[in-house]
Design an enzyme around this catalytic site. Sequence first.
Site, mmCIF file in Angstrom:
data_model
loop_
_atom_site.group_PDB
_atom_site.id
_atom_site.type_symbol
_atom_site.label_atom_id
_atom_site.label_comp_id
_atom_site.label_asym_id
_atom_site.label_seq_id
_atom_site.Cartn_x
_atom_site.Cartn_y
_atom_site.Cartn_z
ATOM 1 N N ASP A 169 44.938 -41.211 -67.294
ATOM 2 C CA ASP A 169 43.576 -40.785 -66.946
ATOM 3 C C ASP A 169 43.369 -40.859 -65.437
ATOM 4 O O ASP A 169 44.241 -41.315 -64.686
ATOM 5 C CB ASP A 169 42.591 -41.688 -67.708
ATOM 6 C CG ASP A 169 41.370 -40.905 -68.173
ATOM 7 O OD1 ASP A 169 40.984 -39.941 -67.484
ATOM 8 O OD2 ASP A 169 40.794 -41.276 -69.216
ATOM 9 N N ASP A 234 35.079 -34.218 -70.753
ATOM 10 C CA ASP A 234 35.215 -34.673 -72.134
ATOM 11 C C ASP A 234 34.424 -33.789 -73.093
ATOM 12 O O ASP A 234 33.293 -33.402 -72.814
ATOM 13 C CB ASP A 234 34.724 -36.121 -72.260
ATOM 14 C CG ASP A 234 35.660 -37.076 -71.543
ATOM 15 O OD1 ASP A 234 36.576 -36.596 -70.852
ATOM 16 O OD2 ASP A 234 35.468 -38.288 -71.680
HETATM 17 C C1 GLA Z 1 38.158 -40.027 -69.851
HETATM 18 C C2 GLA Z 1 39.032 -39.063 -70.635
HETATM 19 C C3 GLA Z 1 38.784 -39.214 -72.124
HETATM 20 C C4 GLA Z 1 39.021 -40.628 -72.561
HETATM 21 C C5 GLA Z 1 38.123 -41.537 -71.743
HETATM 22 C C6 GLA Z 1 38.387 -42.994 -71.967
HETATM 23 O O1 GLA Z 1 36.835 -39.693 -69.875
HETATM 24 O O2 GLA Z 1 38.769 -37.758 -70.224
HETATM 25 O O3 GLA Z 1 39.618 -38.339 -72.855
HETATM 26 O O4 GLA Z 1 40.360 -40.963 -72.403
HETATM 27 O O5 GLA Z 1 38.327 -41.319 -70.350
HETATM 28 O O6 GLA Z 1 37.495 -43.731 -71.200
#
Ligand code: GLA
Length: 531
Positions: A169, A234
Amino acid sequence: METWNRWIASAILAMGTILPSSAQELATIPLPPMGWSSWNSFSNTVNSANVVEQAKAIHESELQKAGYVYVNIDEGWWLGDRDQQGNIVVDAKSWPAIEPGERDGDMSNIVRYIHSLGLKAGIYTDAGKDGCSTYPDIGPAYFHTGSEGHYEEDFLRFAEWGFDYVKVDWCGGYKENLDPAVQYAEIARAIARAEAKTGHKLYYSICDWGKQSPSTWGAGIGGASQAIWRTGGDIVAPVVVGGPHTERKASFEAMLRNFDANYHPEAEHTGFYNDPDMMVLGMPGLNASENKLHMSLWAMAAAPLLIGADVTKLDANTLADFTNSDVIAIDQDAAGLQAVKVGENGPGLEIWSKFLARSGERAVLLLNRTYFPAPMHMDWKDLGLSGDHAEVKDVWSGDPAVAVNGHYEATVPAHDGILLRIKSSEAPVVKHYTPVSQSNRMSGAETHFVHLAQTGSGWSQIKISYRNASPQGAVVDLHTNDHGGTRVAMPPTGNATRSVWIQVQLDQPGNENRMVFSNSGRASILSLDVY
Ligand code: GLA
C-alpha cells in the site's frame, strides 16, 4: 470468375483467421489473479479465526474449483511493533497456533492452514514508514505498520512464512511524498532477492491508487515478472470510527467510478494488469443485476477477480455469479488485454469490446449506465470483425442471441448490461510490418516501425513477434505517434519466436503512424501484425 473471386475472398478471410490465433505462438503469460481479500468485509479486524473461516468456505464451495485461489490478508494483521533486531512482532492472540506444535504469533501457521486446503496465501504491507492503519477505521489507529527501512527483511520474512502474494500500500509513501515508481521498483528488487533466497514466489500487488500513473511504469518494474497496480481509490467508502461492519457498503456509483479510472488499455498486457480494486459483488448495496454487471465489468477489464464479500454469507445466486465459467473465461483470456470502448449509442449507452486470443472472437458488453431501459445496437465492423455470420451467445443466460447481417440489437435494462461472446471472422485486412531500423541486444537499442496505416480513431490490437533468449523478461519502452510512453514486457522465449498482444492508437491519417520501441535490451522485436 465469380467462383474464383469468391475463392480469393475466402482465402484472404482464412488468412485473417489463421494469423492471430496460432495459439502455440503466444507467449505464456500470468493471468489476472483470482481469490479473496479480507479488507472490504473485515477491515482491520482481520484475524486468524476469520481467515480460517473464509478459506474453509472458499474450499467447500465451488469458488476454489472455479479458480479463486488466493486468500489475502489485508491491513490489520500487524500492529506496527518490531523487536530489537527490527523483526515484525505479530500479535499472538490474533494469530495463534492452529495445529499442535505451532507457536502462537507466527504467521506461518495461517499460511500452512491455507496451503493445506490447496489455496494460496497473501499478505500486506506499506511502502512507507506508516501504513494506512493511522487512518480512522473500525479499530484503533496503529503507527509504523510500513516496511520502509526494512524492505530486505520484511519481504524475505513474508517469503519465509510461505506467503505467495504481497500487496504493498501507499499511505506512508504518500504521507512522506515519496516517488512511487522509485519505491515500488526497490520493493520489486527486494522481492526478487527474497524469492531467490527462499525459492518461493511472491505475486506483486502495487496499491498506490493510480498515483503518478503506475500504468506507465508498472510493467516489469524492478524486474518483476508479473504484477497488478491499482488505478484508483477504494471501492468501499471509508467507515465511521467505531462503526459497525454494516457500514461497509457497495455502491453502483463506486463500482462504475473504479471501472472508469481503470481504463488504461495501452498498459495492460503480458501478465501486467490494471487493478480497479477488490470486488464488492455480494456485499450489501448492489442488487442482483448490478452484481452480474459488476462481474461483467471486471471480466471485460481483465481485472484481478478478488472477492471482497464475506464468503460465508454468499447466497446461491451470488456464488453462481462468481463461478460462471464463461464470464471467468473472458477475464482469464490468454491475450491478457482489457476491453476498449468502441462506440456509444447515446449518453450513458456504451459498447465495449474485448479482443480475445482466439481468432475472430470478441467479448462485448452493451452497458446501460442510465436509469431507463434503452434500445442498443452494434455492428461487427465496430468490433473489427467481418462476415455476416457469427455465433453470438448471451453469456449470462447462455442462450444464442439473435444477430442479423453483422448486426445485433437489444433492449438493455436500466443500470445493467448485456454481455455477449461473438465468434466471427477477423476483418480480412491484417497488416504485417517489419522494422525499418533495429539494433538488437544492446541496452539503449531502438526498433522503429514507420508508415503504419491509420486504423481509425480507436484502439488497434497489435501482435508483437519477438525473441528473448535470456532467462528473464525484457521490458521495452514504447512510443506511438505523439502519445505518452508506456512499457511492454516480453517474457523469455528461449530460441523460439513468440508473440504478445498490446493495444495502441494509430490515429494519424494515411500511413503516417509510427511506433518506436526503445531501451529494448534483451528482446529482438521482429514484426507487428496490426488488427
Ligand atoms: C488502502 C487500500 C485498501 C486497503 C486499505 C487498508 O486504502 O487502497 O485497498 O488495503 O488501504 O487500510
